[in-house]
Design a protein around this motif. Structure first.
Motif, PDB file in Angstrom:
ATOM      1  N   SER A   1       0.735  -1.204   0.062  1.00 13.93           N
ATOM      2  CA  SER A   1       0.238  -0.315   0.036  1.00 13.93           C
ATOM      3  C   SER A   1       0.671   1.198  -0.120  1.00 13.93           C
ATOM      4  N   ALA A   2       2.370   1.541   0.482  1.00 11.19           N
ATOM      5  CA  ALA A   2       3.258   2.590   0.872  1.00 11.19           C
ATOM      6  C   ALA A   2       4.189   1.492   1.240  1.00 11.19           C
ATOM      7  N   PHE A   3       4.873   2.517   0.274  1.00 10.68           N
ATOM      8  CA  PHE A   3       6.577   1.795   0.348  1.00 10.68           C
ATOM      9  C   PHE A   3       7.063   2.723   0.249  1.00 10.68           C
ATOM     10  N   PHE A   4       8.496   3.494   1.670  1.00  9.22           N
ATOM     11  CA  PHE A   4       8.975   5.112   1.413  1.00  9.22           C
ATOM     12  C   PHE A   4      10.533   4.263   2.345  1.00  9.22           C
ATOM     13  N   VAL A   5      11.767   4.811   0.751  1.00 11.22           N
ATOM     14  CA  VAL A   5      13.157   4.810   1.580  1.00 11.22           C
ATOM     15  C   VAL A   5      13.114   6.623   1.926  1.00 11.22           C
ATOM     16  N   VAL A   6      14.196   7.323   2.919  1.00  7.01           N
ATOM     17  CA  VAL A   6      14.505   8.617   2.378  1.00  7.01           C
ATOM     18  C   VAL A   6      15.318   8.787   2.079  1.00  7.01           C
ATOM     19  N   ARG A   7      15.301   9.901   1.680  1.00  7.92           N
ATOM     20  CA  ARG A   7      15.574  10.452   0.368  1.00  7.92           C
ATOM     21  C   ARG A   7      17.669  10.219   0.202  1.00  7.92           C
ATOM     22  N   ALA A   8      17.624   9.927   1.352  1.00 14.94           N
ATOM     23  CA  ALA A   8      20.156   9.254   1.583  1.00 14.94           C
ATOM     24  C   ALA A   8      20.074   8.657   1.263  1.00 14.94           C
ATOM     25  N   LEU A   9      18.982   7.695   0.692  1.00 11.32           N
ATOM     26  CA  LEU A   9      19.515   6.363   0.450  1.00 11.32           C
ATOM     27  C   LEU A   9      18.870   5.898  -0.819  1.00 11.32           C
ATOM     28  N   ARG A  10      17.953   6.973  -1.203  1.00  9.35           N
ATOM     29  CA  ARG A  10      17.225   6.670  -3.009  1.00  9.35           C
ATOM     30  C   ARG A  10      18.862   6.837  -3.452  1.00  9.35           C
ATOM     31  N   ARG A  11      18.913   6.013  -4.446  1.00 12.89           N
ATOM     32  CA  ARG A  11      19.581   5.638  -5.368  1.00 12.89           C
ATOM     33  C   ARG A  11      21.143   4.546  -5.086  1.00 12.89           C
ATOM     34  N   ARG A  12      20.547   4.494  -4.461  1.00 10.39           N
ATOM     35  CA  ARG A  12      21.733   3.177  -3.615  1.00 10.39           C
ATOM     36  C   ARG A  12      21.975   1.726  -3.749  1.00 10.39           C
ATOM     37  N   GLY A  13      20.566   1.384  -3.579  1.00  3.94           N
ATOM     38  CA  GLY A  13      19.924  -0.268  -3.860  1.00  3.94           C
ATOM     39  C   GLY A  13      19.359  -0.533  -2.944  1.00  3.94           C
ATOM     40  N   VAL A  14      19.330   0.464  -1.667  1.00  3.10           N
ATOM     41  CA  VAL A  14      18.090  -0.058  -0.597  1.00  3.10           C
ATOM     42  C   VAL A  14      17.116  -0.616  -1.140  1.00  3.10           C
ATOM     43  N   GLY A  15      16.397   0.617  -1.539  1.00  8.30           N
ATOM     44  CA  GLY A  15      15.067   0.317  -1.949  1.00  8.30           C
ATOM     45  C   GLY A  15      14.539  -0.855  -1.986  1.00  8.30           C
ATOM     46  N   ARG A  16      15.861  -1.633  -3.653  1.00 14.11           N
ATOM     47  CA  ARG A  16      15.263  -2.422  -4.250  1.00 14.11           C
ATOM     48  C   ARG A  16      16.051  -3.630  -2.794  1.00 14.11           C
ATOM     49  N   HIS A  17      16.576  -3.693  -2.069  1.00 14.59           N
ATOM     50  CA  HIS A  17      17.527  -4.557  -1.197  1.00 14.59           C
ATOM     51  C   HIS A  17      16.201  -4.417  -0.568  1.00 14.59           C
TER      52      HIS A  17
END
Length: 174
Positions: free
Chosen positions: A90-106
């Motif tokens: 329903s919702a998926f959020f990763v803070v900006r400091a960790l975006r484009r580092r593979g954290v969301g995908r992981h």
């Protein structure tokens, strides 16, 4: 900024009652990000809020999970059971400091792989980053031939005229 941002372990765990205020605060950041695509404005007190958030702590068919980067809260995932039996992100959020580092995908792959079953993931096509992200996650999780997309109208319960949702459906139990 945390000095161990590149080396801290990334974990995903159920949000306890003690972590509810953390999820509530992170939800403000999420709703702000999504306002670009959904047209949400803050309330008179300057908060976006999310009236359905308590359901993810109180109803057995819903769950709130917290993403941690070491000991720091780094995001959240909200899931719920859909009428057709799949689990929806329903919702998926990763803070900006960790975006484009593979954290969301992981985190997304960890969620899908540790909870085998049918999944539904909604996003707005106008959010090109989310569209690219979720299509990549679906392909990584089950392969390019084992997921499909549908366009569905947004829920009619919202006071704001929302755009259609693009849905990805996949099954990680195969």
């Amino acid at each position: 900024m945390h000095s161990d941002i590149d080396t801290a372990p990334i974990t995903l765990q159920p949000a306890t009652a003690e972590l509810r205020p953390v999820i509530e605060q992170l939800m403000e950041l999420f709703r702000h990000d999504m306002s670009e695509f959904l047209g949400h404005l803050p309330d008179a007190d300057g908060r976006f809020g999310f009236s359905r958030l308590p359901l993810f702590f109180d109803e057995p068919e819903r769950e709130a999970l917290v993403v941690q980067c070491g000991t720091a809260p780094a995001g959240f995932v909200l899931t719920r059971r859909m009428d057709e039996g799949a689990t929806s992100i329903s919702a998926f959020f990763v803070v900006r400091a960790l975006r484009r580092r593979g954290v969301g995908r992981h985190v997304a792959l960890q969620l899908l792989r540790t909870r085998p079953g049918a999944w539904g993931i909604a996003f707005q096509e106008a959010n090109s980053g989310a569209a690219r992200f979720w299509r990549g996650v679906a392909t990584a999780a089950v392969g390019p031939e084992n997921w499909h997309e549908e366009t569905r109208p947004a829920p009619t319960s919202s006071p704001v005229n929302l755009p259609e949702d693009q849905w990805i459906f996949l099954d990680t139990s195969r």
